[in-house]
Structure formats: C-alpha cells, structure tokens
Design a protein around this motif. Structure first.
Motif, PDB file in Angstrom:
ATOM      1  N   SER A   1       0.823  -1.204   0.000  1.00 42.54           N
ATOM      2  CA  SER A   1       0.000   0.000   0.000  1.00 42.54           C
ATOM      3  C   SER A   1       0.858   1.255   0.000  1.00 42.54           C
ATOM      4  CB  SER A   1      -0.922   0.000   1.228  1.00 42.54           C
ATOM      5  OG  SER A   1      -1.711   1.167   1.247  1.00 42.54           O
ATOM      6  N   PHE A   2       1.912   1.264   0.818  1.00 43.53           N
ATOM      7  CA  PHE A   2       2.795   2.437   0.873  1.00 43.53           C
ATOM      8  C   PHE A   2       3.436   2.700  -0.488  1.00 43.53           C
ATOM      9  CE2 PHE A   2       7.148   4.015   1.147  1.00 43.53           C
ATOM     10  CZ  PHE A   2       6.930   5.267   1.728  1.00 43.53           C
ATOM     11  N   THR A   3       3.931   1.642  -1.127  1.00 45.35           N
ATOM     12  CA  THR A   3       4.612   1.799  -2.408  1.00 45.35           C
ATOM     13  C   THR A   3       3.692   2.398  -3.468  1.00 45.35           C
ATOM     14  OG1 THR A   3       6.043  -0.096  -1.918  1.00 45.35           O
ATOM     15  CG2 THR A   3       5.901   0.621  -4.216  1.00 45.35           C
ATOM     16  N   ILE A   4       2.490   1.821  -3.612  1.00 45.81           N
ATOM     17  CA  ILE A   4       1.557   2.303  -4.624  1.00 45.81           C
ATOM     18  C   ILE A   4       1.066   3.709  -4.300  1.00 45.81           C
ATOM     19  CG2 ILE A   4      -0.652   1.895  -5.757  1.00 45.81           C
ATOM     20  CD1 ILE A   4       1.577  -0.073  -6.500  1.00 45.81           C
ATOM     21  N   ASN A   5       0.725   3.944  -3.032  1.00 48.87           N
ATOM     22  CA  ASN A   5       0.235   5.269  -2.653  1.00 48.87           C
ATOM     23  C   ASN A   5       1.322   6.332  -2.759  1.00 48.87           C
ATOM     24  OD1 ASN A   5      -2.545   4.860  -2.040  1.00 48.87           O
ATOM     25  ND2 ASN A   5      -1.967   3.811  -0.160  1.00 48.87           N
TER      26      ASN A   5
ATOM     27  N   LEU B   1       3.069  11.200  -5.756  1.00 49.10           N
ATOM     28  CA  LEU B   1       4.048  11.896  -6.584  1.00 49.10           C
ATOM     29  C   LEU B   1       3.518  12.212  -7.983  1.00 49.10           C
ATOM     30  CD1 LEU B   1       7.380  10.036  -5.695  1.00 49.10           C
ATOM     31  CD2 LEU B   1       6.469  12.155  -4.731  1.00 49.10           C
ATOM     32  N   THR B   2       2.536  11.437  -8.434  1.00 47.58           N
ATOM     33  CA  THR B   2       2.055  11.603  -9.818  1.00 47.58           C
ATOM     34  C   THR B   2       0.585  11.986  -9.890  1.00 47.58           C
ATOM     35  OG1 THR B   2       1.506   9.232 -10.011  1.00 47.58           O
ATOM     36  CG2 THR B   2       3.747   9.903 -10.623  1.00 47.58           C
ATOM     37  N   ALA B   3      -0.012  12.375  -8.771  1.00 44.06           N
ATOM     38  CA  ALA B   3      -1.462  12.604  -8.732  1.00 44.06           C
ATOM     39  C   ALA B   3      -1.928  13.594  -9.782  1.00 44.06           C
ATOM     40  CB  ALA B   3      -1.863  13.096  -7.333  1.00 44.06           C
ATOM     41  N   ALA B   4      -1.263  14.730  -9.887  1.00 43.79           N
ATOM     42  CA  ALA B   4      -1.689  15.764 -10.831  1.00 43.79           C
ATOM     43  C   ALA B   4      -1.586  15.270 -12.277  1.00 43.79           C
ATOM     44  CB  ALA B   4      -0.858  17.024 -10.636  1.00 43.79           C
ATOM     45  N   LYS B   5      -0.482  14.582 -12.597  1.00 42.23           N
ATOM     46  CA  LYS B   5      -0.300  14.085 -13.961  1.00 42.23           C
ATOM     47  C   LYS B   5      -1.316  12.999 -14.289  1.00 42.23           C
ATOM     48  CE  LYS B   5       4.671  15.086 -14.161  1.00 42.23           C
ATOM     49  NZ  LYS B   5       6.035  14.505 -14.333  1.00 42.23           N
TER      50      LYS B   5
END
Length: 211
Positions: A162-166, A171-175
């Motif tokens: 979960s930590f890795t994916i989240n 880091l890429t939410a906006a993109k």
C-alpha cells in the motif's frame, strides 16, 4: 513460515485492494492535487500508521478467533468472497464517480491535521478491516507456526504494498488526473480490468480449502 507462492498471491490481493478506489486513495489524491506533494506525503504517513493499527488489532483478534470459534475459516472465507464481488461491482457500477475529479476549492490543512485525518481515514475505513479479517485466514495455517507471527508478516506485506503504490500516486497525482481527464476510455478499461481480476480472486477464494 508462509510459503512464498502464498505470499505472492496475498501480495496480488493487497495490490488489488490498494488500487481499488476508496477513502484512502481519494484523500491522498485530493491532498496531493490541492496542497502539493509534501501534503500528500504527510497524509500518507498517517495512512500507513493506520495500517499498523489495523495489523496489531487484527493479529490479536485472529489469534483468538481461529482457535476459539468453530468454522471461523469458512465464515471468513465466505465474507472475503462476497467482499471481492462487492468491490468488482463497485468498480463497474453505472454512474460511479471518477476519483480524479477533485474539488479545487478545498481548505489548506496544517501538517498535524493532514497526518491525523490520514490516520483516522484509514483506521475508520471498513474496507481495510474487512480485507484483513477475510483474507488473512486464507493464508494463515497452524502448521506454518505462530498465528500471530503470520498475521504480522501478512500485515507488513500489505502495508508495504500500500505504501509503495500510494507513494507513487502522491508523486504523480496531478499528472494522472490530467491524463484520465483527457482519456476517459482508459478509465473504463481500468474499471473493467480491475473488476475481472476481483472476480477471479473471489472464485479462487471460494474454491479454496483449509489445509
């Protein structure tokens, strides 16, 4: 020690959990988009601490339940199967909301509030508790050693996944939000692919037997 093939299958289930839209993902994406990556990472720290809370609580609970309640494995297996099918339906149900459509008029929160809300969002998320209670018994066997130790082992794998994916999502939410807004077809493909995998896992779980 839980066999490696069981751990890999559990990791796949944990991956499906984290990429299926839910309160944690929505909160992390919204904070990351509206307040930036730092706010998203602080929120993620709270979410991870929430996972640790669930791990400890469920580990103690399963140790007691699996020894004390007859047919607990069958009950929890059924619960897990139904839950997976429910997630599959949620992924493809008509008029489901696109989680990348965020309200930009959100208030700015302090780091303390970001952490606290992230923690509480996870602790109070029934999706996580049901996942632990319904999935852990499928992989925990007395012949593998301490039930409590196995629970902790599975919990740490789930928390790390979960930590890795989240972390990537923050880091890429906006993109990612921009990409899906411009390519709605990919949203539909993602939903149906996720639903298919969830149904497969549900069938596999329903057919599994206690060892």
């Amino acid at each position: 020690m839980i066999p490696i093939h069981d751990l890999l299958f559990f990791a796949l289930a944990a991956l499906i959990l984290v990429i299926s839209p839910g309160p944690n993902m929505i909160y992390l994406i919204s904070r990351s988009i509206t307040q930036g990556k730092k706010a998203g990472l602080i929120s993620l720290a709270g979410v991870v601490c929430g996972f640790l809370f669930h791990i400890v609580m469920v580990s103690f609970g399963l140790t007691a339940v699996l020894f004390a309640v007859p047919y607990a494995y069958i009950i929890l297996k059924t619960l897990g199967t139904v839950y997976l099918l429910y997630l599959a339906y949620q992924a493809i149900k008509p008029n489901s909301k696109n989680i990348f459509e965020m309200d930009q008029d959100m208030t700015i929160d302090s780091p303390r509030k970001l952490f606290t809300v992230g923690f509480l969002t996870n602790v109070l998320n029934p999706k996580v508790a049901v996942f632990y209670l319904s999935f852990f018994p499928q992989f925990i066997k007395p012949q593998y050693g301490s039930i409590f130790t196995q629970s902790i082992e599975l919990g740490l794998i789930q928390a790390f996944t979960s930590f890795t994916i989240n972390f990537i999502i923050v880091l890429t939410a906006a993109k990612v939000a921009s990409f899906f807004a411009k390519n709605p077809l990919w949203v539909r493909i993602q939903k149906w692919f996720m639903a298919s995998v969830l149904v497969f896992l549900a069938v596999k779980m329903a057919l599994s037997k206690a060892k």
